[in-house]
Design a protein around this motif. Structure first.
Motif, PDB file in Angstrom:
ATOM      1  N   CYS A  14      -7.616   2.015  -5.544  1.00 34.19           N
ATOM      2  CA  CYS A  14      -7.247   3.333  -5.022  1.00 34.19           C
ATOM      3  C   CYS A  14      -8.416   3.873  -4.216  1.00 34.19           C
ATOM      4  N   HIS A  68       6.239   7.083  -0.727  1.00 26.58           N
ATOM      5  CA  HIS A  68       5.007   7.807  -0.458  1.00 26.58           C
ATOM      6  C   HIS A  68       5.206   9.255  -0.893  1.00 26.58           C
ATOM      7  N   ARG A  88      -6.260  12.933  -0.194  1.00 27.31           N
ATOM      8  CA  ARG A  88      -5.374  11.841   0.188  1.00 27.31           C
ATOM      9  C   ARG A  88      -5.691  10.640  -0.683  1.00 27.31           C
ATOM     10  N   ALA A 146       0.850  -1.185   0.000  1.00 27.52           N
ATOM     11  CA  ALA A 146       0.000   0.000   0.000  1.00 27.52           C
ATOM     12  C   ALA A 146       0.888   1.238   0.000  1.00 27.52           C
ATOM     13  N   HIS A 206      -3.335   0.414  -3.379  1.00 28.36           N
ATOM     14  CA  HIS A 206      -2.893  -0.976  -3.237  1.00 28.36           C
ATOM     15  C   HIS A 206      -2.345  -1.389  -4.587  1.00 28.36           C
ATOM     16  N   ARG A 213       0.856   5.576   0.219  1.00 26.72           N
ATOM     17  CA  ARG A 213       0.084   6.730   0.654  1.00 26.72           C
ATOM     18  C   ARG A 213       0.563   7.973  -0.060  1.00 26.72           C
ATOM     19  N   GLU A 272     -12.877  12.713   4.582  1.00 32.71           N
ATOM     20  CA  GLU A 272     -12.023  12.629   5.771  1.00 32.71           C
ATOM     21  C   GLU A 272     -12.826  13.001   7.015  1.00 32.71           C
ATOM     22  N   LEU A 330      -4.849   6.238  -0.925  1.00 33.81           N
ATOM     23  CA  LEU A 330      -4.261   4.977  -0.479  1.00 33.81           C
ATOM     24  C   LEU A 330      -4.334   4.052  -1.684  1.00 33.81           C
TER      25      LEU A 330
END
Length: 121
Positions: free
Chosen positions: A45, A104, A89, A5, A93, A7, A77, A91
């Motif tokens: 994502c 990141h 933001r 993952a 994978h 960030r 958020e 994340l």
């Protein structure tokens, strides 16, 4: 291939569709470039936006970049008092080669979120 993952975050200049799309595209291109990833490496994502950003979905920018086969999700958020405003933001994978060291990415004012990461800018 290991699944990892990644960030990332980027600040957005204004709550305008074009600003959100531009910041998202810049963030995604930087994450993909720094980690030597192609669309086929991505598993999913998850994008989040601070509550002051609602003019557009970040996933639109990802689809426009050619990530239409990657599952994408947008969410809000948690509105924590004093949190940095105007932030997207992500994340991600993804599948990587053995030994890959995650890069990141934090751009603009979002660099303040993870000053502990070397190369976060």
């Amino acid at each position: 291939m290991p699944l990892i993952a990644l960030r990332g975050a980027a600040s957005v200049a204004a709550n305008e569709a074009e600003a959100i799309l531009s910041a998202t595209e810049e963030l995604m291109r930087e994450v993909l470039a720094r980690n030597h990833l192609a669309a086929g490496d991505l598993v999913s994502c998850i994008f989040t936006l601070t509550e002051d950003l609602d003019a557009q979905f970040p996933a639109v920018a990802a689809r426009e970049m050619g990530l239409s086969q990657v599952p994408l999700l947008c969410a809000r958020e948690i509105p924590v008092p004093g949190a940095l405003p105007h932030v997207i933001r992500v994340l991600i994978h993804c599948n990587v080669r053995d030994g890959h060291e995650a890069e990141h990415v934090y751009l603009g004012d979002a660099q303040k979120l993870r000053q502990d990461l070397h190369g976060a800018q």
